[in-house]
Design a protein around this motif. Structure first.
Motif, PDB file in Angstrom:
ATOM      1  N   GLU A 284       0.830  -1.204   0.000  1.00 20.40           N
ATOM      2  CA  GLU A 284       0.000   0.000   0.000  1.00 20.40           C
ATOM      3  C   GLU A 284       0.867   1.258   0.000  1.00 20.40           C
ATOM      4  O   GLU A 284       1.896   1.321   0.675  1.00 20.40           O
ATOM      5  CB  GLU A 284      -0.918   0.011   1.231  1.00 20.40           C
ATOM      6  CG  GLU A 284      -1.924  -1.122   1.274  1.00 20.40           C
ATOM      7  CD  GLU A 284      -2.982  -0.995   0.193  1.00 20.40           C
ATOM      8  OE1 GLU A 284      -3.261   0.147  -0.229  1.00 20.40           O
ATOM      9  OE2 GLU A 284      -3.525  -2.033  -0.227  1.00 20.40           O
ATOM     10  N   GLU A 285       0.414   2.256  -0.730  1.00 18.66           N
ATOM     11  CA  GLU A 285       1.165   3.504  -0.856  1.00 18.66           C
ATOM     12  C   GLU A 285       1.345   4.193   0.498  1.00 18.66           C
ATOM     13  O   GLU A 285       2.385   4.791   0.771  1.00 18.66           O
ATOM     14  CB  GLU A 285       0.433   4.444  -1.827  1.00 18.66           C
ATOM     15  CG  GLU A 285       1.159   5.750  -2.108  1.00 18.66           C
ATOM     16  CD  GLU A 285       2.492   5.543  -2.836  1.00 18.66           C
ATOM     17  OE1 GLU A 285       3.374   6.413  -2.697  1.00 18.66           O
ATOM     18  OE2 GLU A 285       2.635   4.514  -3.535  1.00 18.66           O
ATOM     19  N   SER A 286       0.335   4.090   1.359  1.00 17.84           N
ATOM     20  CA  SER A 286       0.398   4.773   2.658  1.00 17.84           C
ATOM     21  C   SER A 286       1.503   4.226   3.557  1.00 17.84           C
ATOM     22  O   SER A 286       1.932   4.890   4.499  1.00 17.84           O
ATOM     23  CB  SER A 286      -0.945   4.664   3.382  1.00 17.84           C
ATOM     24  OG  SER A 286      -1.231   3.316   3.708  1.00 17.84           O
ATOM     25  N   LEU A 287       1.978   2.998   3.276  1.00 12.15           N
ATOM     26  CA  LEU A 287       3.025   2.387   4.104  1.00 12.15           C
ATOM     27  C   LEU A 287       4.405   2.459   3.451  1.00 12.15           C
ATOM     28  O   LEU A 287       5.344   1.811   3.914  1.00 12.15           O
ATOM     29  CB  LEU A 287       2.679   0.925   4.400  1.00 12.15           C
ATOM     30  CG  LEU A 287       1.460   0.677   5.290  1.00 12.15           C
ATOM     31  CD1 LEU A 287       1.317  -0.805   5.591  1.00 12.15           C
ATOM     32  CD2 LEU A 287       1.550   1.465   6.590  1.00 12.15           C
ATOM     33  N   LYS A 288       4.519   3.249   2.408  1.00 15.81           N
ATOM     34  CA  LYS A 288       5.787   3.320   1.683  1.00 15.81           C
ATOM     35  C   LYS A 288       6.927   3.759   2.603  1.00 15.81           C
ATOM     36  O   LYS A 288       7.991   3.131   2.645  1.00 15.81           O
ATOM     37  CB  LYS A 288       5.656   4.286   0.506  1.00 15.81           C
ATOM     38  CG  LYS A 288       6.850   4.282  -0.432  1.00 15.81           C
ATOM     39  CD  LYS A 288       6.584   5.141  -1.657  1.00 15.81           C
ATOM     40  CE  LYS A 288       7.784   5.099  -2.607  1.00 15.81           C
ATOM     41  NZ  LYS A 288       7.534   5.923  -3.828  1.00 15.81           N
ATOM     42  N   ALA A 289       6.713   4.831   3.354  1.00 13.13           N
ATOM     43  CA  ALA A 289       7.754   5.318   4.266  1.00 13.13           C
ATOM     44  C   ALA A 289       7.925   4.372   5.452  1.00 13.13           C
ATOM     45  O   ALA A 289       9.046   4.098   5.892  1.00 13.13           O
ATOM     46  CB  ALA A 289       7.401   6.725   4.750  1.00 13.13           C
ATOM     47  N   TYR A 290       6.819   3.873   5.966  1.00 12.67           N
ATOM     48  CA  TYR A 290       6.836   2.965   7.116  1.00 12.67           C
ATOM     49  C   TYR A 290       7.637   1.700   6.807  1.00 12.67           C
ATOM     50  O   TYR A 290       8.347   1.175   7.670  1.00 12.67           O
ATOM     51  CB  TYR A 290       5.391   2.616   7.479  1.00 12.67           C
ATOM     52  CG  TYR A 290       5.209   1.609   8.589  1.00 12.67           C
ATOM     53  CD1 TYR A 290       5.401   1.960   9.914  1.00 12.67           C
ATOM     54  CD2 TYR A 290       4.809   0.296   8.306  1.00 12.67           C
ATOM     55  CE1 TYR A 290       5.210   1.040  10.937  1.00 12.67           C
ATOM     56  CE2 TYR A 290       4.612  -0.628   9.320  1.00 12.67           C
ATOM     57  CZ  TYR A 290       4.814  -0.254  10.635  1.00 12.67           C
ATOM     58  OH  TYR A 290       4.623  -1.161  11.643  1.00 12.67           O
ATOM     59  N   CYS A 291       7.536   1.223   5.572  1.00 14.36           N
ATOM     60  CA  CYS A 291       8.171  -0.041   5.195  1.00 14.36           C
ATOM     61  C   CYS A 291       9.527   0.137   4.512  1.00 14.36           C
ATOM     62  O   CYS A 291      10.117  -0.848   4.048  1.00 14.36           O
ATOM     63  CB  CYS A 291       7.241  -0.833   4.274  1.00 14.36           C
ATOM     64  SG  CYS A 291       5.755  -1.439   5.104  1.00 14.36           S
ATOM     65  N   ALA A 292      10.013   1.361   4.445  1.00 16.51           N
ATOM     66  CA  ALA A 292      11.305   1.597   3.793  1.00 16.51           C
ATOM     67  C   ALA A 292      12.403   0.792   4.495  1.00 16.51           C
ATOM     68  O   ALA A 292      12.528   0.817   5.719  1.00 16.51           O
ATOM     69  CB  ALA A 292      11.641   3.084   3.837  1.00 16.51           C
ATOM     70  N   GLY A 293      13.184   0.059   3.713  1.00 17.84           N
ATOM     71  CA  GLY A 293      14.278  -0.729   4.268  1.00 17.84           C
ATOM     72  C   GLY A 293      13.867  -2.088   4.790  1.00 17.84           C
ATOM     73  O   GLY A 293      14.690  -2.829   5.332  1.00 17.84           O
ATOM     74  N   LYS A 294      12.585  -2.433   4.640  1.00 16.61           N
ATOM     75  CA  LYS A 294      12.099  -3.715   5.151  1.00 16.61           C
ATOM     76  C   LYS A 294      11.966  -4.779   4.058  1.00 16.61           C
ATOM     77  O   LYS A 294      11.434  -5.861   4.315  1.00 16.61           O
ATOM     78  CB  LYS A 294      10.738  -3.524   5.835  1.00 16.61           C
ATOM     79  CG  LYS A 294      10.824  -2.809   7.174  1.00 16.61           C
ATOM     80  CD  LYS A 294      11.570  -3.649   8.195  1.00 16.61           C
ATOM     81  CE  LYS A 294      11.678  -2.975   9.538  1.00 16.61           C
ATOM     82  NZ  LYS A 294      12.423  -3.797  10.521  1.00 16.61           N
ATOM     83  N   GLU A 295      12.472  -4.476   2.863  1.00 10.92           N
ATOM     84  CA  GLU A 295      12.388  -5.452   1.786  1.00 10.92           C
ATOM     85  C   GLU A 295      13.183  -6.710   2.150  1.00 10.92           C
ATOM     86  O   GLU A 295      14.364  -6.632   2.496  1.00 10.92           O
ATOM     87  CB  GLU A 295      12.936  -4.860   0.477  1.00 10.92           C
ATOM     88  CG  GLU A 295      12.166  -3.650  -0.032  1.00 10.92           C
ATOM     89  CD  GLU A 295      12.550  -2.349   0.654  1.00 10.92           C
ATOM     90  OE1 GLU A 295      13.463  -2.385   1.510  1.00 10.92           O
ATOM     91  OE2 GLU A 295      11.941  -1.306   0.350  1.00 10.92           O
ATOM     92  N   GLY A 296      12.536  -7.843   2.080  1.00  8.39           N
ATOM     93  CA  GLY A 296      13.213  -9.107   2.368  1.00  8.39           C
ATOM     94  C   GLY A 296      13.533  -9.334   3.831  1.00  8.39           C
ATOM     95  O   GLY A 296      14.268 -10.261   4.176  1.00  8.39           O
TER      96      GLY A 296
END
Length: 342
Positions: A284-296
């Motif tokens: 979701e676009e709203s969590l873009k900043a929240y999830c930054a760096g959480k890939e994988g």
């Protein structure tokens, strides 16, 4: 079960089973150190991003029960045995009541309150001694609240009559008097509820009592909410909610136990943000900043967990070997002593 109890249970059921979005379950105990740490760190982090999570349709619901044991008595009531004693049983019920009454509130309102209650002090023996006194004070406060509601209804009726009927001085005076009476009754009810809550606080830990935990709402509403939670915690409605927590708690082997869409998430126990961001909500676009760096991050967490399990396995194997070696030494020494004796 009374009307209040039924309303609370139905409300909490709807909160526990959202109609859409990602469902995060947190199954915990109020007095469990690991649960407390999770709520202090992981849940408070989520609370800082309440708006983003709401936009992404992420529903987080805590269930205070954990490893509690429930037993149905011959009288039809439930008795509970909690891992960390009777204080935990009572606070689990307090939190179930609070979560039910705050079901419409966002996580940034109820999560800090939950954290505070978990850290509060409680003397179960003092609570039992003071329960009769507190219950009597609650009854008096409820009468005051009922009177305030009657006065408000009368004020509304007088105002309605003024608008649609007689608009003369007498009608206006009657409406004004009714509204003043309603305000006075409401002030008296709020004051009575606050006095009752203060008495409960004094009996259950003083300044460190859960009753002193603040809710981020307008002061009058917050004070009345604490009173309502207190009433619920000492009523059949609270017992029914506690039973509901038992029914909602899945099979587990530790607490806190975290689920994502009702599937256990070991990753979520260590990193709730990672669990959220690697779910469907993470796109979701709203969590873009929240999830930054959480890939994988879920794969990294799993690798770390596997490495920890491997290390723990090696340590256990070494301990077994050491115990085995020690046994041989003891046996050999016994043989030597036996030979000497011979």
């Amino acid at each position: 079960m009374g009307r209040l109890g039924a309303k609370l249970v139905l409300g909490l059921l709807s909160a526990l089973h959202p109609a859409f979005g990602v469902d995060i379950g947190i199954y915990y105990e109020s007095r469990c150190p690991a649960s407390q740490l999770f709520i202090t760190e992981q849940l408070q982090d989520a609370a800082q991003h309440a708006k983003e999570l709401q936009l992404a349709k992420v529903a987080i619901h805590p269930v205070p029960y954990g490893n509690t044991k429930e037993r149905l008595t011959e009288t039809g009531h439930y008795q509970y045995e909690c891992q960390h004693g009777p204080e935990e049983c009572y606070l689990n019920r307090v939190e179930a009541c609070g979560l039910a009454l705050m079901k419409e509130a966002e996580i940034d309102v109820w999560a800090p309150w939950l954290d505070c209650v978990n850290k509060s002090q409680l003397d179960a023996a003092s609570l039992i001694k003071a329960e009769a006194h507190i219950t009597k004070a609650i009854a008096a406060s409820q009468l005051a609240i009922a009177e305030a509601r009657r006065a408000l209804a009368a004020a509304k009726a007088a105002a309605e009559a003024e608008r649609h009927g007689d608009v003369g001085p007498a009608a206006r005076e009657a409406a004004a008097a009714a509204m003043a009476a309603a305000k006075a009754a409401n002030d008296a009810a709020v004051s009575s509820a606050e006095v009752t809550a203060a008495a409960a606080a004094a009996a259950t830990g003083g300044r460190n009592s859960w009753v002193m935990c603040k809710v981020d709402l307008p002061s009058t509403r917050a004070n009345m909410l604490i009173f309502e939670i207190l009433v619920c915690s000492l009523s059949p409605a609270g017992e029914r909610l506690q039973h509901l927590m038992a029914e909602q708690t899945p099979e587990h082997d530790r607490v806190p136990w975290i689920t994502v869409d009702r599937q256990h998430s070991a990753v979520g126990e260590k990193d709730l943000r990672c669990a959220i961001c690697t779910s469907s909500a993470g796109k979701e676009e709203s969590l873009k900043a929240y999830c930054a760096g959480k890939e994988g991050c879920d794969k990294q967490r799993k690798q770390q967990s596997q490495q920890q399990q491997h290390v723990q396995g090696q340590q256990k194997a070494e301990e077994v070997q050491q115990r085995g070696a020690g046994s041989l030494v003891v046996t050999d020494m016994y043989r030597i002593f036996a030979q000497d004796e011979v």
